[in-house]
Design a protein around this motif. Structure first.
Motif, PDB file in Angstrom:
ATOM      1  N   GLN A  40       0.743  -1.125   0.009  1.00  0.00           N
ATOM      2  CA  GLN A  40       0.013   0.067  -0.013  1.00  0.00           C
ATOM      3  C   GLN A  40       0.859   1.098   0.052  1.00  0.00           C
ATOM      4  N   ALA A  41       0.307   2.450  -0.659  1.00  0.00           N
ATOM      5  CA  ALA A  41       0.724   3.622  -0.509  1.00  0.00           C
ATOM      6  C   ALA A  41      -0.335   4.448  -0.078  1.00  0.00           C
ATOM      7  N   THR A  42      -0.009   5.232   1.113  1.00  0.00           N
ATOM      8  CA  THR A  42      -0.899   6.401   1.650  1.00  0.00           C
ATOM      9  C   THR A  42      -0.525   7.772   1.319  1.00  0.00           C
ATOM     10  N   VAL A  43      -1.350   8.274   0.773  1.00  0.00           N
ATOM     11  CA  VAL A  43      -0.719   9.712   0.046  1.00  0.00           C
ATOM     12  C   VAL A  43      -1.754  10.971   0.917  1.00  0.00           C
ATOM     13  N   GLU A  44      -1.169  11.982   1.291  1.00  0.00           N
ATOM     14  CA  GLU A  44      -1.623  12.972   1.746  1.00  0.00           C
ATOM     15  C   GLU A  44      -1.677  14.011   0.709  1.00  0.00           C
ATOM     16  N   GLY A  45      -2.854  14.689   0.689  1.00  0.00           N
ATOM     17  CA  GLY A  45      -2.857  15.940  -0.426  1.00  0.00           C
ATOM     18  C   GLY A  45      -4.330  15.884  -1.142  1.00  0.00           C
ATOM     19  N   ASP A  46      -4.307  16.503  -2.232  1.00  0.00           N
ATOM     20  CA  ASP A  46      -5.631  16.643  -2.870  1.00  0.00           C
ATOM     21  C   ASP A  46      -5.532  16.200  -4.126  1.00  0.00           C
ATOM     22  N   ALA A  47      -4.422  15.429  -4.645  1.00  0.00           N
ATOM     23  CA  ALA A  47      -4.283  14.853  -5.865  1.00  0.00           C
ATOM     24  C   ALA A  47      -5.449  13.976  -6.139  1.00  0.00           C
ATOM     25  N   GLU A  48      -5.711  13.685  -7.359  1.00  0.00           N
ATOM     26  CA  GLU A  48      -6.657  12.984  -7.753  1.00  0.00           C
ATOM     27  C   GLU A  48      -6.167  11.304  -7.689  1.00  0.00           C
ATOM     28  N   THR A  49      -7.127  10.484  -7.272  1.00  0.00           N
ATOM     29  CA  THR A  49      -6.748   9.080  -7.413  1.00  0.00           C
ATOM     30  C   THR A  49      -6.254   8.494  -8.919  1.00  0.00           C
ATOM     31  N   PRO A  50      -6.884   8.889  -9.746  1.00  0.00           N
ATOM     32  CA  PRO A  50      -6.304   8.272 -11.016  1.00  0.00           C
ATOM     33  C   PRO A  50      -5.035   8.862 -11.550  1.00  0.00           C
ATOM     34  N   ALA A  51      -4.818   9.901 -11.201  1.00  0.00           N
ATOM     35  CA  ALA A  51      -3.221  10.383 -11.376  1.00  0.00           C
ATOM     36  C   ALA A  51      -2.336   9.683 -10.460  1.00  0.00           C
ATOM     37  N   LEU A  52      -2.582   9.329  -9.318  1.00  0.00           N
ATOM     38  CA  LEU A  52      -1.837   8.529  -8.423  1.00  0.00           C
ATOM     39  C   LEU A  52      -1.419   7.193  -8.895  1.00  0.00           C
ATOM     40  N   VAL A  53      -2.615   6.535  -9.577  1.00  0.00           N
ATOM     41  CA  VAL A  53      -2.526   5.196  -9.924  1.00  0.00           C
ATOM     42  C   VAL A  53      -1.758   5.363 -11.379  1.00  0.00           C
ATOM     43  N   GLU A  54      -1.776   6.404 -12.104  1.00  0.00           N
ATOM     44  CA  GLU A  54      -1.141   6.188 -13.337  1.00  0.00           C
ATOM     45  C   GLU A  54       0.511   6.416 -13.000  1.00  0.00           C
ATOM     46  N   ALA A  55       0.687   7.581 -12.048  1.00  0.00           N
ATOM     47  CA  ALA A  55       2.177   7.584 -11.509  1.00  0.00           C
ATOM     48  C   ALA A  55       2.713   6.286 -11.429  1.00  0.00           C
ATOM     49  N   VAL A  56       1.960   5.528 -10.420  1.00  0.00           N
ATOM     50  CA  VAL A  56       2.801   4.121 -10.125  1.00  0.00           C
ATOM     51  C   VAL A  56       2.794   3.305 -11.362  1.00  0.00           C
ATOM     52  N   ASP A  57       2.071   3.039 -12.030  1.00  0.00           N
ATOM     53  CA  ASP A  57       1.742   2.393 -13.247  1.00  0.00           C
ATOM     54  C   ASP A  57       2.932   2.766 -14.225  1.00  0.00           C
ATOM     55  N   GLU A  58       3.416   4.007 -14.332  1.00  0.00           N
ATOM     56  CA  GLU A  58       4.431   4.544 -15.053  1.00  0.00           C
ATOM     57  C   GLU A  58       5.846   4.153 -14.521  1.00  0.00           C
ATOM     58  N   ALA A  59       5.745   4.066 -13.223  1.00  0.00           N
ATOM     59  CA  ALA A  59       7.128   3.776 -12.472  1.00  0.00           C
ATOM     60  C   ALA A  59       7.277   2.223 -12.696  1.00  0.00           C
ATOM     61  N   GLY A  60       6.481   1.487 -13.065  1.00  0.00           N
ATOM     62  CA  GLY A  60       6.686  -0.018 -13.428  1.00  0.00           C
ATOM     63  C   GLY A  60       6.091  -0.990 -12.382  1.00  0.00           C
ATOM     64  N   TYR A  61       5.006  -0.383 -11.737  1.00  0.00           N
ATOM     65  CA  TYR A  61       4.266  -1.187 -10.615  1.00  0.00           C
ATOM     66  C   TYR A  61       2.892  -1.305 -11.097  1.00  0.00           C
ATOM     67  N   GLU A  62       2.296  -2.185 -10.520  1.00  0.00           N
ATOM     68  CA  GLU A  62       0.511  -2.135 -10.769  1.00  0.00           C
ATOM     69  C   GLU A  62      -0.140  -1.495  -9.533  1.00  0.00           C
ATOM     70  N   ALA A  63      -0.821  -0.526  -9.650  1.00  0.00           N
ATOM     71  CA  ALA A  63      -1.485   0.081  -8.746  1.00  0.00           C
ATOM     72  C   ALA A  63      -3.105   0.074  -9.006  1.00  0.00           C
ATOM     73  N   SER A  64      -3.624   0.191  -7.974  1.00  0.00           N
ATOM     74  CA  SER A  64      -5.501   0.290  -7.939  1.00  0.00           C
ATOM     75  C   SER A  64      -5.867   0.849  -6.613  1.00  0.00           C
ATOM     76  N   ALA A  65      -6.987   1.521  -7.077  1.00  0.00           N
ATOM     77  CA  ALA A  65      -7.611   2.501  -5.753  1.00  0.00           C
ATOM     78  C   ALA A  65      -8.586   1.520  -5.031  1.00  0.00           C
TER      79      ALA A  65
END
Length: 65
Positions: A40-65
């Protein structure tokens, strides 16, 4: 606001750091806590969840909300 996303594929401290850095680069993220054992990754702030998932995917890992 706090969000927790699932991150699969992390196997070491370097993986955690890569995911953390990817999430920190997303606009609106104030802080990040990554736990590879919990997958898991816990994120504080007002970033949108799809942007967080996309960033992790682009880093080479699989993310889901």
């Amino acid at each position: 606001m706090s969000r927790t996303i699932t991150v699969e594929g992390m196997s070491c401290e370097h993986c955690e750091q890569t995911v953390e850095e990817a999430l920190e680069d997303v606009d609106g993220v104030n802080s990040v806590d990554v736990d590879r054992d919990a997958e898991q990754a816990t994120v504080e702030g007002d970033a949108e969840t799809p942007a967080l998932v996309e960033a992790v995917d682009e880093a080479g890992y699989e993310a889901s909300a």
